[in-house]
Design a protein around this motif. Structure first.
Motif, PDB file in Angstrom:
ATOM      1  N   GLY A  57       0.819  -1.208   0.000  1.00 15.99           N
ATOM      2  CA  GLY A  57       0.000   0.000   0.000  1.00 15.99           C
ATOM      3  C   GLY A  57       0.851   1.254   0.000  1.00 15.99           C
ATOM      4  O   GLY A  57       0.574   2.209  -0.737  1.00 15.99           O
ATOM      5  N   ARG A  58       1.887   1.241   0.808  1.00 17.38           N
ATOM      6  CA  ARG A  58       2.786   2.401   0.853  1.00 17.38           C
ATOM      7  C   ARG A  58       3.520   2.560  -0.473  1.00 17.38           C
ATOM      8  O   ARG A  58       3.711   3.675  -0.958  1.00 17.38           O
ATOM      9  CB  ARG A  58       3.778   2.260   2.000  1.00 17.38           C
ATOM     10  N   ALA A  59       3.948   1.436  -1.061  1.00 13.62           N
ATOM     11  CA  ALA A  59       4.635   1.495  -2.353  1.00 13.62           C
ATOM     12  C   ALA A  59       3.695   2.036  -3.428  1.00 13.62           C
ATOM     13  O   ALA A  59       4.108   2.842  -4.274  1.00 13.62           O
ATOM     14  CB  ALA A  59       5.152   0.114  -2.741  1.00 13.62           C
ATOM     15  N   TYR A  60       2.446   1.608  -3.405  1.00 13.54           N
ATOM     16  CA  TYR A  60       1.469   2.088  -4.385  1.00 13.54           C
ATOM     17  C   TYR A  60       1.295   3.602  -4.275  1.00 13.54           C
ATOM     18  O   TYR A  60       1.265   4.301  -5.283  1.00 13.54           O
ATOM     19  CB  TYR A  60       0.128   1.388  -4.175  1.00 13.54           C
ATOM     20  N   VAL A  61       1.200   4.093  -3.063  1.00 11.03           N
ATOM     21  CA  VAL A  61       1.045   5.537  -2.858  1.00 11.03           C
ATOM     22  C   VAL A  61       2.269   6.278  -3.382  1.00 11.03           C
ATOM     23  O   VAL A  61       2.145   7.308  -4.052  1.00 11.03           O
ATOM     24  CB  VAL A  61       0.805   5.852  -1.363  1.00 11.03           C
ATOM     25  N   GLN A  62       3.446   5.744  -3.115  1.00 11.32           N
ATOM     26  CA  GLN A  62       4.680   6.396  -3.570  1.00 11.32           C
ATOM     27  C   GLN A  62       4.764   6.397  -5.093  1.00 11.32           C
ATOM     28  O   GLN A  62       5.098   7.420  -5.705  1.00 11.32           O
ATOM     29  CB  GLN A  62       5.904   5.694  -2.967  1.00 11.32           C
ATOM     30  N   VAL A  63       4.455   5.274  -5.730  1.00 13.46           N
ATOM     31  CA  VAL A  63       4.498   5.201  -7.190  1.00 13.46           C
ATOM     32  C   VAL A  63       3.466   6.143  -7.789  1.00 13.46           C
ATOM     33  O   VAL A  63       3.739   6.835  -8.779  1.00 13.46           O
ATOM     34  CB  VAL A  63       4.271   3.745  -7.670  1.00 13.46           C
ATOM     35  N   ASN A  64       2.291   6.175  -7.191  1.00 11.94           N
ATOM     36  CA  ASN A  64       1.247   7.071  -7.677  1.00 11.94           C
ATOM     37  C   ASN A  64       1.700   8.527  -7.589  1.00 11.94           C
ATOM     38  O   ASN A  64       1.447   9.324  -8.495  1.00 11.94           O
ATOM     39  CB  ASN A  64      -0.039   6.852  -6.879  1.00 11.94           C
ATOM     40  N   ARG A  65       2.389   8.873  -6.530  1.00 16.91           N
ATOM     41  CA  ARG A  65       2.892  10.238  -6.357  1.00 16.91           C
ATOM     42  C   ARG A  65       3.932  10.566  -7.440  1.00 16.91           C
ATOM     43  O   ARG A  65       3.907  11.640  -8.049  1.00 16.91           O
ATOM     44  CB  ARG A  65       3.515  10.399  -4.965  1.00 16.91           C
ATOM     45  N   VAL A  66       4.847   9.617  -7.708  1.00 16.06           N
ATOM     46  CA  VAL A  66       5.881   9.839  -8.723  1.00 16.06           C
ATOM     47  C   VAL A  66       5.246   9.989 -10.097  1.00 16.06           C
ATOM     48  O   VAL A  66       5.626  10.874 -10.881  1.00 16.06           O
ATOM     49  CB  VAL A  66       6.912   8.685  -8.703  1.00 16.06           C
ATOM     50  N   VAL A  67       4.284   9.132 -10.413  1.00 11.62           N
ATOM     51  CA  VAL A  67       3.600   9.222 -11.709  1.00 11.62           C
ATOM     52  C   VAL A  67       2.905  10.569 -11.850  1.00 11.62           C
ATOM     53  O   VAL A  67       2.956  11.202 -12.912  1.00 11.62           O
ATOM     54  CB  VAL A  67       2.605   8.052 -11.887  1.00 11.62           C
ATOM     55  N   SER A  68       2.273  11.027 -10.799  1.00  8.62           N
ATOM     56  CA  SER A  68       1.612  12.333 -10.851  1.00  8.62           C
ATOM     57  C   SER A  68       2.604  13.457 -11.076  1.00  8.62           C
ATOM     58  O   SER A  68       2.341  14.395 -11.839  1.00  8.62           O
ATOM     59  CB  SER A  68       0.839  12.577  -9.550  1.00  8.62           C
TER      60      SER A  68
END
Length: 109
Positions: A57-68
Motif C-alpha cells: 500500500g505504501r509502495a502504491y502511494v509512492q508510485v502514484n505520487r511519482v507518476v503524478s
C-alpha cells in the motif's frame, strides 16, 4: 452472632464446583488451540500478510505520487501536452530504440 448469608447446601456447592470445572475446561481448550503449532503458524502468516499488504500500500502511494509528478512535467494545467518537453523525450526514446535495434543487427552478422 454468626453470619448466615453464605450458607449453602451441598447440592449448591457441587453445582458451583461443576460450573467452575466447565469454565476451566473451556479455558484449557482455548489455550490448547492457541498454542497448537498450526494456530501459531497461521497467526504468523497472517501477520506477514498484513505487513506485506501495508508495504504494498505504501509502495502504491509512492508510485502514484511519482507518476503524478512526472505527468505534471509533461501536461499543463488544462490537460494539454507540453510539446516543448514531450518532443525532446520522444526523440531520445526513438534514438535509444534505434541504437538497440541496429546494435543487435550488427552482432548477428
Amino acid at each position: 452472632m454468626a453470619d448466615t448469608s453464605d450458607i449453602r447446601t451441598p447440592a449448591q456447592i457441587e453445582a458451583d464446583i461443576k460450573r467452575r470445572r466447565d469454565v476451566l475446561a473451556e479455558t484449557l481448550d482455548e489455550i490448547g488451540v492457541r498454542v497448537h503449532p498450526k494456530t501459531i503458524v497461521g497467526d504468523a502468516k497472517a501477520k506477514v500478510a498484513a505487513n506485506v499488504d501495508h508495504t504494498l500500500g505504501r509502495a502504491y502511494v509512492q508510485v502514484n505520487r511519482v507518476v503524478s509528478e512526472v505527468r505534471a512535467q509533461f501536461v499543463d494545467e488544462e490537460g494539454a501536452p507540453r510539446l516543448e518537453r514531450v518532443v525532446p523525450v520522444a526523440l531520445v526514446a526513438v534514438g535509444v530504440v534505434g541504437l538497440l535495434v541496429f546494435g543487435n543487427r550488427r552482432r548477428k552478422s
